[in-house]
Motif scaffolding. Structure first.
Motif, PDB file in Angstrom:
ATOM      1  N   ALA A 150     -10.904  -2.065   6.760  1.00  0.00           N
ATOM      2  CA  ALA A 150     -10.329  -1.804   5.644  1.00  0.00           C
ATOM      3  C   ALA A 150      -9.069  -0.761   6.120  1.00  0.00           C
ATOM      4  CB  ALA A 150     -11.244  -0.837   4.801  1.00  0.00           C
ATOM      5  N   ILE A 151      -9.161  -0.281   7.131  1.00  0.00           N
ATOM      6  CA  ILE A 151      -8.208   0.489   7.704  1.00  0.00           C
ATOM      7  C   ILE A 151      -7.124  -0.368   8.209  1.00  0.00           C
ATOM      8  CG2 ILE A 151      -7.373   2.088   9.562  1.00  0.00           C
ATOM      9  CD1 ILE A 151      -9.368   3.397   7.517  1.00  0.00           C
ATOM     10  N   TYR A 152      -7.521  -1.334   9.090  1.00  0.00           N
ATOM     11  CA  TYR A 152      -6.279  -2.044   9.903  1.00  0.00           C
ATOM     12  C   TYR A 152      -5.858  -3.175   8.841  1.00  0.00           C
ATOM     13  CZ  TYR A 152      -3.784  -3.076  13.893  1.00  0.00           C
ATOM     14  OH  TYR A 152      -2.793  -2.967  14.768  1.00  0.00           O
ATOM     15  N   PHE A 153      -6.488  -3.628   7.785  1.00  0.00           N
ATOM     16  CA  PHE A 153      -5.943  -4.778   6.853  1.00  0.00           C
ATOM     17  C   PHE A 153      -5.144  -3.943   5.958  1.00  0.00           C
ATOM     18  CE2 PHE A 153      -9.114  -7.766   8.221  1.00  0.00           C
ATOM     19  CZ  PHE A 153      -8.536  -8.907   8.097  1.00  0.00           C
ATOM     20  N   GLY A 154      -5.162  -2.710   5.867  1.00  0.00           N
ATOM     21  CA  GLY A 154      -4.394  -1.863   4.887  1.00  0.00           C
ATOM     22  C   GLY A 154      -2.943  -2.059   5.359  1.00  0.00           C
ATOM     23  N   ILE A 155      -2.580  -2.272   6.662  1.00  0.00           N
ATOM     24  CA  ILE A 155      -1.126  -2.485   6.931  1.00  0.00           C
ATOM     25  C   ILE A 155      -0.614  -3.534   6.037  1.00  0.00           C
ATOM     26  CG2 ILE A 155       0.174  -3.288   8.815  1.00  0.00           C
ATOM     27  CD1 ILE A 155      -1.743  -1.874  11.066  1.00  0.00           C
ATOM     28  N   TRP A 156      -1.246  -4.575   6.069  1.00  0.00           N
ATOM     29  CA  TRP A 156      -0.596  -5.552   4.940  1.00  0.00           C
ATOM     30  C   TRP A 156      -1.113  -5.653   3.428  1.00  0.00           C
ATOM     31  CZ3 TRP A 156      -2.612  -6.038   9.597  1.00  0.00           C
ATOM     32  CH2 TRP A 156      -1.781  -6.649  10.684  1.00  0.00           C
ATOM     33  N   LEU A 157      -2.295  -4.792   3.173  1.00  0.00           N
ATOM     34  CA  LEU A 157      -2.943  -4.995   1.959  1.00  0.00           C
ATOM     35  C   LEU A 157      -3.212  -3.550   1.227  1.00  0.00           C
ATOM     36  CD1 LEU A 157      -5.448  -7.800   2.614  1.00  0.00           C
ATOM     37  CD2 LEU A 157      -3.282  -8.178   1.609  1.00  0.00           C
ATOM     38  N   GLY A 158      -2.896  -2.656   1.774  1.00  0.00           N
ATOM     39  CA  GLY A 158      -3.068  -1.227   1.222  1.00  0.00           C
ATOM     40  C   GLY A 158      -2.444  -0.863   0.004  1.00  0.00           C
ATOM     41  N   ASP A 159      -2.844   0.076  -0.640  1.00  0.00           N
ATOM     42  CA  ASP A 159      -2.319   0.519  -2.007  1.00  0.00           C
ATOM     43  C   ASP A 159      -0.791   1.144  -1.754  1.00  0.00           C
ATOM     44  OD1 ASP A 159      -4.863  -0.036  -3.092  1.00  0.00           O
ATOM     45  OD2 ASP A 159      -5.581   1.918  -2.844  1.00  0.00           O
ATOM     46  N   ASN A 160      -0.614   1.612  -0.627  1.00  0.00           N
ATOM     47  CA  ASN A 160       0.647   2.351  -0.562  1.00  0.00           C
ATOM     48  C   ASN A 160       1.240   2.034   0.910  1.00  0.00           C
ATOM     49  OD1 ASN A 160      -0.579   4.067   1.140  1.00  0.00           O
ATOM     50  ND2 ASN A 160      -0.527   5.580  -0.630  1.00  0.00           N
ATOM     51  N   ASN A 161       2.347   2.149   0.905  1.00  0.00           N
ATOM     52  CA  ASN A 161       3.316   1.977   2.504  1.00  0.00           C
ATOM     53  C   ASN A 161       2.855   0.722   3.204  1.00  0.00           C
ATOM     54  OD1 ASN A 161       4.670   4.596   1.849  1.00  0.00           O
ATOM     55  ND2 ASN A 161       2.575   5.661   2.127  1.00  0.00           N
ATOM     56  N   VAL A 162       2.811  -0.383   2.525  1.00  0.00           N
ATOM     57  CA  VAL A 162       2.159  -1.474   3.350  1.00  0.00           C
ATOM     58  C   VAL A 162       3.485  -1.966   4.268  1.00  0.00           C
ATOM     59  CG1 VAL A 162       0.536  -2.139   2.140  1.00  0.00           C
ATOM     60  CG2 VAL A 162       2.786  -3.052   1.418  1.00  0.00           C
ATOM     61  N   ILE A 163       3.233  -2.997   5.054  1.00  0.00           N
ATOM     62  CA  ILE A 163       4.535  -3.356   5.927  1.00  0.00           C
ATOM     63  C   ILE A 163       5.607  -3.946   5.284  1.00  0.00           C
ATOM     64  CG2 ILE A 163       3.474  -5.392   6.822  1.00  0.00           C
ATOM     65  CD1 ILE A 163       4.294  -4.342   9.638  1.00  0.00           C
ATOM     66  N   ASP A 164       5.046  -4.662   4.151  1.00  0.00           N
ATOM     67  CA  ASP A 164       6.132  -5.435   3.202  1.00  0.00           C
ATOM     68  C   ASP A 164       5.534  -5.771   1.753  1.00  0.00           C
ATOM     69  OD1 ASP A 164       7.379  -7.633   2.104  1.00  0.00           O
ATOM     70  OD2 ASP A 164       7.847  -8.602   4.030  1.00  0.00           O
ATOM     71  N   ASN A 165       5.973  -4.960   0.724  1.00  0.00           N
ATOM     72  CA  ASN A 165       5.546  -4.994  -0.515  1.00  0.00           C
ATOM     73  C   ASN A 165       5.522  -6.588  -0.899  1.00  0.00           C
ATOM     74  OD1 ASN A 165       4.487  -2.476  -1.072  1.00  0.00           O
ATOM     75  ND2 ASN A 165       6.723  -1.913  -0.950  1.00  0.00           N
ATOM     76  N   LYS A 166       6.621  -7.230  -0.719  1.00  0.00           N
ATOM     77  CA  LYS A 166       6.890  -8.555  -1.145  1.00  0.00           C
ATOM     78  C   LYS A 166       5.756  -9.717  -0.647  1.00  0.00           C
ATOM     79  CE  LYS A 166      10.176 -12.411  -1.484  1.00  0.00           C
ATOM     80  NZ  LYS A 166      11.591 -12.793  -1.248  1.00  0.00           N
ATOM     81  N   LEU A 167       5.351  -9.508   0.701  1.00  0.00           N
ATOM     82  CA  LEU A 167       4.518 -10.293   1.176  1.00  0.00           C
ATOM     83  C   LEU A 167       3.197 -10.016   0.835  1.00  0.00           C
ATOM     84  CD1 LEU A 167       3.698 -12.182   3.556  1.00  0.00           C
ATOM     85  CD2 LEU A 167       2.959 -10.179   4.966  1.00  0.00           C
ATOM     86  N   LYS A 168       2.838  -8.712   0.636  1.00  0.00           N
ATOM     87  CA  LYS A 168       1.447  -8.278  -0.057  1.00  0.00           C
ATOM     88  C   LYS A 168       1.240  -8.904  -1.341  1.00  0.00           C
ATOM     89  CE  LYS A 168      -0.941  -4.519  -2.257  1.00  0.00           C
ATOM     90  NZ  LYS A 168      -1.010  -3.024  -2.609  1.00  0.00           N
ATOM     91  N   LYS A 169       2.289  -9.077  -2.137  1.00  0.00           N
ATOM     92  CA  LYS A 169       2.194  -9.496  -3.520  1.00  0.00           C
ATOM     93  C   LYS A 169       2.010 -11.249  -3.301  1.00  0.00           C
ATOM     94  CE  LYS A 169       4.581 -10.349  -7.982  1.00  0.00           C
ATOM     95  NZ  LYS A 169       5.853 -10.328  -8.376  1.00  0.00           N
TER      96      LYS A 169
END
Length: 175
Positions: A150-169
């Motif tokens: 959960a901690i590491y996947f959060g880089i891409w999928l977390g609730d805030n400050n992800v690496i790329d909001n457009k990619l997360k979506k």
């Protein structure tokens, strides 16, 4: 050029098929791309999950998930690490990062420089409660800790400050 594209596609399919063999029952959740400065493609990403997948389920360690990144450019391992550490430090306080420092070090120590066509696949197995990192079809790290995924996947999928909001979506849009 066509041969190179065919080779990249073959490598991506081979890499993920070897991961799927270890984690059957996963299906495509979403896919997208990340761009530097809006026009230089860094990587294509595909997110796979089991039938119980939801954006919250991986961040609560409730479902198996794989994130596959196919790189379009060369990146030094130290830059991958800096980027991950920057995002993690924005998402979590020092206490959390200190608690997972061994696991983070293990993943970061496994990173290698990537070239265009290389692939990293990060998987969390809910059954094994284990996070693995695969580089070009070779497992390079395994973390046996039910909370680390959960901690590491959060880089891409977390609730805030992800690496790329457009990619997360894009990754989450199919479900």
């Amino acid at each position: 050029m066509k041969m190179f594209i065919f080779f990249q596609l073959f490598l991506a399919l081979f890499t993920f098929s070897s991961v799927l063999g270890a984690m059957p029952g996963l299906s495509l959740v979403g896919q997208g791309s990340t761009y530097y400065m809006g026009f230089i493609k860094v990587y294509d990403a595909r997110l796979y999950g089991d039938t119980t997948y939801s954006s919250d389920s991986i961040l609560k360690n409730q479902s198996s998930t794989c994130l596959s990144l196919d790189y379009a450019v060369a990146i030094k391992a130290e830059d991958l690490i800096k980027s991950a550490e920057k995002i993690l430090s924005k998402q979590h306080d020092k206490k959390i990062l200190d608690a997972f420092s061994k696991e983070i070090f293990t993943i970061h120590n496994a990173y290698e420089d990537v070239e265009a066509g290389d692939n990293y696949t990060l998987c969390y197995s809910a059954e094994k409660q284990e996070t693995t990192l695969v580089y070009n079809s070779s497992e390079v790290a395994a973390i046996k800790n039910e909370d680390f995924g959960a901690i590491y996947f959060g880089i891409w999928l977390g609730d805030n400050n992800v690496i790329d909001n457009k990619l997360k979506k894009q990754l989450l849009e199919q479900r």
